[in-house]
Design a protein around this motif. Sequence first.
Motif, PDB file in Angstrom:
ATOM      1  N   PRO A 186      14.092   1.044 -10.381  1.00 29.55           N
ATOM      2  CA  PRO A 186      15.320   1.145  -9.585  1.00 29.55           C
ATOM      3  C   PRO A 186      15.301   0.253  -8.362  1.00 29.55           C
ATOM      4  O   PRO A 186      16.341  -0.259  -7.947  1.00 29.55           O
ATOM      5  N   GLY A 222      16.880   8.090 -13.103  1.00 27.40           N
ATOM      6  CA  GLY A 222      16.242   7.086 -12.251  1.00 27.40           C
ATOM      7  C   GLY A 222      15.598   7.646 -11.023  1.00 27.40           C
ATOM      8  O   GLY A 222      15.998   7.365  -9.910  1.00 27.40           O
ATOM      9  N   ASP A 267      12.012   3.403  -5.915  1.00 27.95           N
ATOM     10  CA  ASP A 267      13.387   3.871  -6.069  1.00 27.95           C
ATOM     11  C   ASP A 267      14.388   3.180  -5.150  1.00 27.95           C
ATOM     12  O   ASP A 267      15.571   3.482  -5.187  1.00 27.95           O
TER      13      ASP A 267
END
Length: 750
Positions: free
Chosen positions: A141, A290, A265
Amino acid sequence: MRREERTGLLRIVVLGGGAAFTELHLPALQALGWTSRLVVVEPSARARARLKARDGSLVCVERGYAEFFDDLAEPEEFDAALVALPNSLHAEAVEAALLAGLHVLCEKPLALEARSCERLGQLADDLGRILSVGMVRRFLPSVGALREALRAGFIGPLENVHIECGEPYDWPSDSGSFFAPENGGVLADVGVHYLDLIAELCGACEPIAYTDDWRGGVEANAKLELVSSCGVRIKLALSRTRKLRNTAIFQGERGILVLAHDAHDHCLWRSDDGRLIGKLSAGITSSRDGDGTVREAFIAQWLAFAEAIRGGAAPSVSGRQAAETMRIVEWAYGERKRKRAAFTGAGSETANALARRAWGEGNGGGAPATLRSARVVITGATGFIGGHLVARLSGQTREIIAPVRNYATCVRIARFPVELPRVDLLDLKQVTELMRGARIVFHLAYGSDERGGARLTIEGTRNVVEAAIACGVECVVVMSTVSVFGRPEADAFVDETWPYGERLDEYSASKAEMERWCLQRAASGSGATRIVVLNPSCVYGPEGKLYTQLPIQQARKGKFCWVEEGRGAANYTYVDNLIDAMMLATERAAEAHGQRFIINDGCCSWREFLTPLLGEYAMALPSLSAHEILAHRETTQRASLKAIVAHMARDQKLAEMIGTLPVIGRSLRFLFNASPIMRARLAKMRTSNVARANGALSSLPPEWLVDLFGPATARFSSGRAARVLGWRPHVTLAEGQRITAAWLREVGLL
């Protein structure tokens, strides 16, 4: 909709059940529920046992990949193959899987030659099969957020990229193939991820400069510079030996974007004036929408691969795309062979001197005639002294064999052309096999764990010496230590006639017992094999732990002080001078047989020795007396020097770990409610400029400072080494300190 309904459950054959599959792919496949129709092809019994311990339901086949495909009667029972073999086997295994009619997901790199990547990509197209290369970072991500931010023009036109990725090597490889030269080094392993990312985000690039520390093995440190077709300047630094910044910084006209290696992330955005800062996130198709974990990225990669197989998308990274990355790697590896330039980091004069020393090109010269055409065995080669010995001998002997207990510590010596067999020194049969054909043996290994360490030091040495004698080895040089003499309190110089210490810690006691046995074995008759024992004093130099990194690491944490004003006697030996002595011991083995030799450059105060290695910290350090330091002891439990050495060898964050160990010597625990004098001196430490710059002190300096850097008075004599071996220290104290301080600056400690 469930994943299986979107993509269908893939029937997968895994070629290679090593760490890449076990640690990375298996958790993702388990999360997908795809392991019920999965077969792992793995010839190693150790690897299969680890897989079964991880997941008892896995089907493992004891085969090599070529044999497996030869015996495969119905290839249609599988949809796809995962190639997770050593790098040098990727191309051949991918071709075999494609010809068997399977789609292929291949761990990076697809091949180590661009033309092989192109050929495999073409073969996949001709056969109507999907070939995808596992560049899993594309699915993080954080990378997705960076990609979208660049497309949206958050920072304007891109100007330059600076990437650093480095940590001390800790990958759980069990085969040793990770350090085989044919598999490439850090550039082919980690670097390809970033080269792929650069190609995706910056377009086609041309390399313009490259350096690494390769010396015939596999590089551990590398620096690469590129320029994109749009003029973006890119710098990439990689390391397997030390921690780098671990960031990828993309600078544009109107700000920067930052990828942090451990933040999966999100990426960070900052405006050009620094007034606006933001955290950018992007979604990822996975079971948790995610959440940014590495496992989720592998899940996403498998889903993308499955979708490509079902005809819904192109492979995430094709063979042709992989070829563009490998063209850069090929150029870099060709460049280093042309230049043969030493990797020196800062590039300073002292750093260049360091590099020349490390490769055996400085004072003291190279290997003597006795070693120039020899098969040499070095036990303990992955340690500080062993690493310098390998560097000196590399290219000057016919063959270097460095037996290891595990491969996690091999990264330094794997830069050189050495063989790295796994050998248990407690197994006489294995050790005897190791010695066959050897001419010279340097025995540096010792027990470094709390359980059974003494046994490895003593019994392991006996096995090495007995096996060497049985195999007709010419000379065995055994490394001991001056700590076997204990703490002599003498006005005269201590020489080899001095008795062994009476109250020794476990490390020193085991070394003393080992040494006694070696000398007795030599006296009782060892055939044609000559046995020589060396007793070095405090060994320092680049890569050193106890007398190089430890003081500055402790000072940076506010846990170091002078003991008795630093007046204690420091008996020191620069590592290259010790290597000289080891070389001479083999050259004059007949005269030196059955003797021990103290190797000591000289003696000065600890303050004189350590001041250049502490830099600005030296002036701010307070001084405590040994009595003050040991005033509030709570326990008399002793611990050994080897415990600290073992922990340092396993973890570069030595200062943090050492605080958890029992102490050397009197093993006392410090208290803050010590004497008023001590509290006053600690207050002075807290208010010093260095202390303010590096955080407030959290505790008193550790009590083992008294043992390591305390008020000792003994001075050791190397007279016998001078007379018999012809040894003298070529590197002076000032030069050794200068080179060592340069290295400490390079690694960011000074």
